[in-house]
Design a protein around this motif. Structure first.
Motif, PDB file in Angstrom:
ATOM      1  N   GLU A  92       0.881  -1.382   0.074  1.00  0.00           N
ATOM      2  CA  GLU A  92      -0.100   0.081   0.060  1.00  0.00           C
ATOM      3  C   GLU A  92       0.685   1.397  -0.071  1.00  0.00           C
ATOM      4  OE1 GLU A  92      -0.589   0.720   4.870  1.00  0.00           O
ATOM      5  OE2 GLU A  92      -2.175   0.343   3.356  1.00  0.00           O
ATOM      6  N   LEU A  94       3.153   2.620   2.111  1.00  0.00           N
ATOM      7  CA  LEU A  94       3.360   3.216   3.244  1.00  0.00           C
ATOM      8  C   LEU A  94       3.926   2.266   4.115  1.00  0.00           C
ATOM      9  CD1 LEU A  94      -0.217   4.897   3.765  1.00  0.00           C
ATOM     10  CD2 LEU A  94       2.130   5.929   3.078  1.00  0.00           C
ATOM     11  N   THR A 113      11.012   1.990   2.236  1.00  0.00           N
ATOM     12  CA  THR A 113      10.075   2.529   3.542  1.00  0.00           C
ATOM     13  C   THR A 113       9.382   4.025   3.019  1.00  0.00           C
ATOM     14  OG1 THR A 113      12.093   3.663   4.456  1.00  0.00           O
ATOM     15  CG2 THR A 113      11.277   1.183   5.179  1.00  0.00           C
ATOM     16  N   GLN A 114       8.448   4.350   3.469  1.00  0.00           N
ATOM     17  CA  GLN A 114       7.900   5.570   3.589  1.00  0.00           C
ATOM     18  C   GLN A 114       7.280   5.919   4.932  1.00  0.00           C
ATOM     19  OE1 GLN A 114       7.849   8.410   1.929  1.00  0.00           O
ATOM     20  NE2 GLN A 114       6.648   9.269   3.555  1.00  0.00           N
ATOM     21  N   SER A 116       7.020   9.018   6.686  1.00  0.00           N
ATOM     22  CA  SER A 116       6.317  10.140   7.180  1.00  0.00           C
ATOM     23  C   SER A 116       4.757   9.879   6.476  1.00  0.00           C
ATOM     24  CB  SER A 116       6.920  11.478   6.075  1.00  0.00           C
ATOM     25  OG  SER A 116       6.452  12.692   6.333  1.00  0.00           O
ATOM     26  N   HIS A 119       4.099   6.509   9.912  1.00  0.00           N
ATOM     27  CA  HIS A 119       4.041   5.196   9.344  1.00  0.00           C
ATOM     28  C   HIS A 119       5.246   4.251   9.848  1.00  0.00           C
ATOM     29  CE1 HIS A 119       0.304   6.082   7.147  1.00  0.00           C
ATOM     30  NE2 HIS A 119       1.096   7.078   6.652  1.00  0.00           N
ATOM     31  N   LYS A 122       4.474   1.034  11.517  1.00  0.00           N
ATOM     32  CA  LYS A 122       4.435  -0.005  10.889  1.00  0.00           C
ATOM     33  C   LYS A 122       5.471  -1.057  10.637  1.00  0.00           C
ATOM     34  CE  LYS A 122       0.205   2.045   8.360  1.00  0.00           C
ATOM     35  NZ  LYS A 122      -0.168   2.815   7.202  1.00  0.00           N
ATOM     36  N   TYR A 178      10.344   9.863  11.696  1.00  0.00           N
ATOM     37  CA  TYR A 178       9.660   9.668  10.103  1.00  0.00           C
ATOM     38  C   TYR A 178      10.656   9.878   8.864  1.00  0.00           C
ATOM     39  CZ  TYR A 178      10.156  14.981   9.485  1.00  0.00           C
ATOM     40  OH  TYR A 178      10.592  16.225   9.184  1.00  0.00           O
ATOM     41  N   HIS A 249       5.712   5.239  -5.581  1.00  0.00           N
ATOM     42  CA  HIS A 249       5.886   5.882  -4.458  1.00  0.00           C
ATOM     43  C   HIS A 249       4.766   6.607  -4.240  1.00  0.00           C
ATOM     44  CE1 HIS A 249       7.918   8.651  -1.340  1.00  0.00           C
ATOM     45  NE2 HIS A 249       8.516   7.454  -1.102  1.00  0.00           N
ATOM     46  N   PRO A 250       4.125   7.104  -2.915  1.00  0.00           N
ATOM     47  CA  PRO A 250       3.007   7.717  -2.577  1.00  0.00           C
ATOM     48  C   PRO A 250       3.320   9.365  -3.025  1.00  0.00           C
ATOM     49  CG  PRO A 250       4.034   7.232  -0.671  1.00  0.00           C
ATOM     50  CD  PRO A 250       4.791   6.372  -1.635  1.00  0.00           C
ATOM     51  N   TYR A 251       4.549   9.851  -2.870  1.00  0.00           N
ATOM     52  CA  TYR A 251       4.896  11.114  -3.293  1.00  0.00           C
ATOM     53  C   TYR A 251       5.807  11.282  -4.369  1.00  0.00           C
ATOM     54  CZ  TYR A 251       2.839  11.144   1.567  1.00  0.00           C
ATOM     55  OH  TYR A 251       2.096  10.816   2.696  1.00  0.00           O
TER      56      TYR A 251
END
Length: 355
Positions: A92, A94, A113-114, A116, A119, A122, A178, A249-251
């Motif tokens: 997902e 994150l 890893t992400q 910030s 997270h 996790k 983070y 990547h989410p960002y």
């Protein structure tokens, strides 16, 4: 210590936390989310005797892990908290998540890893708020067909007979959770070195490295570190900076200290065929993220309500840093316009709505 099993996308970990007790308490509360806790041990520092754990439990509603002790920890004493756990390498984007790419018709996977903003919890039990800075000494065990990266350089690598290797990384400076980071991948890299001796590497898919798609980002990163060191009069704090280009990547990017992660589209390009607008976009993302190595990583907001401050500095230096690289583009003259537009959008959002 973390062991990554890329064949089934799981990992196991052992966390040792050095606790300095300010007030006597029977409870230890730290963040943890989406993991299975196998064992917990609390011991007095440098002593064999343990403090008996009455019970421990995860509380998903607030994403914390609670350890209830048989007796109170004494004030002004040090203790070691050891937690053994396992979790999934998520799909997902994150926490500690997986991504993939295709090379020569074969799908290859990587873990990255992400953390910030919240997270890291996790990936390992921790005090996952920016004010709680600590030093981290990470070890990653993985199959020898992969390599591992983290914020600091590898100190030693221990090879096992069964085809596994454990990389032990140098201890970090004091930092928030983070922007802690690690990756397990089979990328290759190119390298350069700044005038002050900072080793800069760009890691990406082997075919992208072979084509030279990361050379532009690598070269301007070296120049920008030298520029920022001179501009801020503060040396870059770590011995190395890795740039990691990931397929998903989410960002656009994340400014992890010493291991900045970018989505491929924001760092890989061919300057001979890329448009000026695309070149500008990639340049400003890199300029922004590198500024965070000082504003955000070295100096960190106490809480997330202050995040505008580090982002404001980084946004401003998108123009200053790009102007240094390309004086003919006259980027500094656009700073005022950019900030005025940003203020209007923030103050009067309805005037920009489309009916």
């Amino acid at each position: 210590m973390l062991s990554a099993f890329m064949e089934n996308f799981t990992f196991s970990g052992e966390v040792n936390v050095q606790l300095e007790v300010h007030n006597a308490s029977r409870y230890i509360v730290l963040h943890a989310h989406r993991m299975h806790i196998e064992a917990v041990r609390v011991a007095e520092d440098k002593l064999a005797g343990g403090v008996r754990v009455a019970r421990s439990f995860l509380y998903p509603q607030t994403q914390v892990f609670v350890v209830v002790l048989n007796r109170s920890l004494e004030a002004q004493r040090s203790y070691n908290l050891k937690i053994i756990y396992n979790a999934l390498i998520e799909n997902e984007l994150l926490g500690f998540f997986r991504s993939s790419y295709v090379l020569h018709g074969e799908r290859r996977f990587l873990g990255v890893t992400q953390f910030s903003p919240t997270h890291a919890r996790k990936a390992f039990p921790c005090f996952d708020e920016p004010i709680y800075k600590a030093t981290f000494k990470i070890s990653i065990r993985h199959q020898a067909t992969y390599l591992s990266l983290s914020n600091m350089p590898v100190e030693t690598s221990v090879f096992e007979e069964d085809g596994w290797v454990t990389d032990h990384f140098s201890q970090t400076p004091l930092m928030s959770t983070y922007y802690l980071a690690w990756a397990v991948c089979n990328f290759t890299y190119r390298e350069t070195v700044t005038k002050s001796g900072v080793v800069v590497r760009l890691y990406a898919r082997p075919d992208a490295i072979r084509r030279g798609s990361g050379d532009y980002a690598l070269n301007i990163t070296r120049r920008l570190i030298e520029f920022y060191e001179d501009y801020f009069k503060v040396p870059y704090s770590l011995p190395k900076l890795d740039l990691l280009a990931v397929p998903k990547h989410p960002y656009a990017a994340m400014e992890n200290w010493g291991l900045s992660v970018f989505v491929e589209q924001r760092i890989l390009l061919d300057p001979s065929i890329s448009s000026i607008s695309y070149l500008l976009d990639v340049t400003m993302v890199i300029v922004h993220e590198l500024c965070h190595q000082w504003f955000g990583d070295l100096v960190t907001p106490v809480w997330w309500e202050d995040v505008w401050l580090k982002e404001g500095f980084a946004h401003y230096f998108e123009f200053v840093g790009t102007d240094y690289l390309y004086p003919g583009w006259n980027m500094v003259s656009q700073v005022y316009f950019s900030f005025v537009v940003g203020f209007i959008e923030y103050s009067y959002p309805s005037s920009f709505c489309v009916a």
